[in-house]
Design an enzyme around this catalytic site. Sequence first.
Site, short mmCIF file in Angstrom:
data_model
loop_
_atom_site.label_atom_id
_atom_site.label_comp_id
_atom_site.label_asym_id
_atom_site.label_seq_id
_atom_site.Cartn_x
_atom_site.Cartn_y
_atom_site.Cartn_z
N LYS A 146 121.88 101.33 26.07
CA LYS A 146 120.42 101.23 26.02
C LYS A 146 119.96 100.36 24.85
CE LYS A 146 119.93 105.75 26.03
NZ LYS A 146 121.34 106.16 26.32
N THR A 147 120.53 100.59 23.68
CA THR A 147 120.16 99.78 22.52
C THR A 147 120.56 98.32 22.72
OG1 THR A 147 120.45 101.69 21.05
CG2 THR A 147 120.43 99.51 20.02
N ASP A 201 113.77 104.32 20.21
CA ASP A 201 114.90 105.14 20.66
C ASP A 201 114.52 106.62 20.65
OD1 ASP A 201 117.42 105.63 21.57
OD2 ASP A 201 118.42 105.40 19.64
N THR A 244 117.70 109.95 26.26
CA THR A 244 118.84 110.62 26.89
C THR A 244 118.36 111.80 27.74
OG1 THR A 244 119.11 111.97 24.88
CG2 THR A 244 120.45 109.97 25.06
N ARG A 267 130.86 102.86 24.46
CA ARG A 267 130.91 103.11 23.02
C ARG A 267 132.19 103.82 22.64
NH1 ARG A 267 126.00 106.36 20.86
NH2 ARG A 267 124.96 104.35 21.22
#
Length: 343
Positions: A75-76, A120, A169, A228
Amino acid sequence: MSIAGGADIPGQRLVATEEEPEEKMIEAALRPKNLDDFVGQKRVRKQLSLVLEASKMRGRSADHVLLSGPPGLGKTTLAMIIAAEMEAPLRITSGPAIQHSGDLAAILSSLTPGEVLFLDEIHRMSRPAEEMLYMAMEDFRVDIVVGKGAGATSIPLDLPPFTLVGATTRAGLLPGPLRDRFGFTGHLEFYSVEELELVLRRSAGLMDMRISTEGFGEIAGRSRGTPRIANRLLRRVRDWALVNGIDDINAHDAASALDMYEVDSRGLDRLDRDVLEALIHKFGGGPVGLSTLAIAVGEETETVESVAEPYLVREGMVGRTPRGRVALPAAWEHLGLEAPEMA
């Protein structure tokens, strides 16, 4: 002493979603810079590419974008790519950092035309700030209240056109009026092993690592469908190979490195296995209450529920019932045990 990016502290959870500052720096270096380099999420990439291209053709800021999905899926990175594709500056903040409407007003009033604001964990923003955001997103205007009581006055403040990229999330916690103001909503899914192998190949190339095809598969299979985590495990394999003087890493080397860090063939770590072993050996497979299970593994209830349980449930090893948690046949099989006959 750290070696080649830093060896992990014993007991550190390699499959957790939180990152140390050094990990964040390395992660940033591995992030793709444009949509063409971004691996996976084909549907979201295609839709987002169309949105951005149409905005550039119109010569306007892109519609507001909401990205949802589990941690670690990109997402980032997509927010950074949106800013890069629109050739606009990027401002990064988070929901927990905005506790008052004044905090949001200060950020919005300092935006430049076309700037991308990445927010975020947007679901954790305070309610007053959230209500201010409604008008800012829709009308590019905010009303700032000066004073209190009968003497309070409202000062309208016009904002330059900007693009808000919200990430969450837990999309279900967003109120309807906020969700409706986003022009594009994309939900990110977990990656397949094949997609993770592509992520690892790109990252290994950037880190000048030589790994066999089977080695990539071994790491990808233990990465819980999350880029990640895949990149983090890759760095730990790199550290292990460096210390052991291995230049060409094969599947056996990758498995040996990750076994040392207690990440097994299904991506389960020590905490995950402790939960399964407690369920099966101490409580006969359950059902058992969450708080009792947490005490049995020596962890906080929130840790078991938010860190270990989601993946175990997704892998079909743990079930949640009204009477408590139960170990499913896959859990017994993973521990090399025979599941009892279901009544």
